[in-house]
Design a protein around this motif. Structure first.
Motif: not given
Length: 242
Positions: A96, A47, A49, A70, A94
């Motif tokens: 992924c 992921w 971000v 994070c 976000y």
């Protein structure tokens, strides 16, 4: 509580990409799903971000290792991302990426934090109708009926990361009796509609001008009366002295 909109899926070779927008209210838990074909073997889930008002971070998980720089509120939960006690600063993209034996799957989730703005329609200091949507997230949209090119709209970011939108209608260039301001925002079930009657509004807006004009006329007529009275007095005194 969360809900999503506008999913678009594009397929190219063995790479599948998807995009979805998810709206949540502050303080709730957001669950961001990473759509993919599970296959038989999961090699890696990552992921990325990208927060709009903060630094980016990364969460990566393999069969043997994991990495997370994070916030502690952002948790990798079986491939999905769970964000606890959401804040306005969690707003962002976000993305992924899942790699397994069936291919590579890449998804982008746009997270929006909903804050309902307060709305108003008033006459401003210049005597013009002004429609406002204060303290909202994301930015509200404002439209007018009737439509006009003589509308000025600006958005201001507040210290608490919400937005205030101010739209001013230059109604002096038109001859309408009534104006309608319509505010659109994802936090509203329906758009908010506010109306204002132009005749009453402009009587209020121009009352100060009329007061000033009337005072000026009174002063002017008073001065003329005083001047004529003084001339008559001087003329009377002159005749008596003769």
């Amino acid at each position: 509580m969360h809900f999503g909109f506008m999913m678009v899926i594009l397929i190219a070779t063995n790479v599948i990409s998807a995009e979805v927008v998810v709206y949540v209210f502050p303080g709730t838990t957001a669950l961001l799903d990473c759509e993919h074909d599970p296959g038989n073997t999961s090699i890696m889930i990552t992921w990325e971000v990208h927060l709009l008002q903060s630094l980016s971070c990364l969460i990566s998980t393999t069969d043997t290792d994991s990495y997370n720089n994070c916030s502690e509120r952002i948790i990798n939960k079986n491939g999905s991302l769970e964000i606890l006690n959401t804040h306005l600063t969690d707003k962002g993209n976000y993305t992924c990426e899942v790699v397994n034996d069936t291919g590579t799957f890449r998804n982008t989730v746009i997270l929006e934090i909903l804050v309902q703005p307060s709305v108003s329609l008033e006459i401003n200091g210049d005597g013009l109708p002004e429609c406002q949507a204060r303290g909202g997230s994301p930015v509200a949209n404002i439209s007018w009926i009737p439509e006009s090119k003589n509308v000025t709209t600006r958005s201001e970011l507040q210290p608490d990361k919400t937005w205030t939108v101010i739209s001013t209608y230059d109604a002096k260039l038109g001859h309408w009796n009534e104006l309608t301001c319509e505010i659109y925002h994802p936090a509203f079930t329906n758009s908010q509609i506010i109306q204002i009657t132009m005749s009453g509004a402009f009587r209020t807006g121009n009352s100060y001008v009329w007061i000033v004009v009337r005072i000026a006329l009174v002063v002017l007529f008073g001065f003329i009366f005083y001047w004529n009275l003084k001339k008559l007095k001087n003329l009377y005194q002159h005749r008596i002295s003769e």
